[in-house]
Design a protein around this motif. Structure first.
Motif: not given
Length: 88
Positions: A14-15, A71-77
Motif C-alpha cells: 500500500a505504501a 487515511l489508507i494507512l489508518t484503515g489498514l491499522e
C-alpha cells in the motif's frame, strides 16, 4: 507470526502504491509504454498530479496525497486490529 508478516507486506505494498501516486517517485522500473502495457501507468509516477491537473484542486496535490496516505494507512491499522482481536 505469519499473519504479522502478511500484514507488513500488505502495508508495504500500500505504501509503495501511494508512493507511486505521489510526485516523489523517482524509479523507472518499466518502459515508456506503461506497466503491463497500460499507458496511464507511466514509469515517472506522479499520477495524482496528472489527475488533478487543470482542476481547482491542483495546488493542493501534496495535501491531498498526505491526507489520503494517512487515511489508507489508518484503515489498514484498523483492519489489522479488528482481525487480530478475533484470534485471541
Amino acid at each position: 507470526m505469519s499473519k504479522r508478516i502478511l500484514w507488513m507486506i500488505i502495508t508495504l505494498l500500500a505504501a509503495a502504491i501511494l508512493f507511486y501516486l505521489s510526485r516523489f517517485w523517482v524509479f523507472d522500473l518499466w518502459g515508456r509504454e506503461g506497466l503491463f502495457g497500460i499507458q496511464q501507468l507511466r514509469p515517472q509516477g506522479g499520477l495524482l498530479g496528472r489527475w488533478l491537473r487543470g482542476t481547482p484542486l491542483a495546488p493542493f496535490e501534496l495535501l491531498i496525497w498526505v491526507i489520503g496516505f494517512f487515511l489508507i494507512l489508518t484503515g489498514l491499522e484498523k483492519a489489522y486490529d479488528r482481525l487480530s482481536n478475533r484470534d485471541k
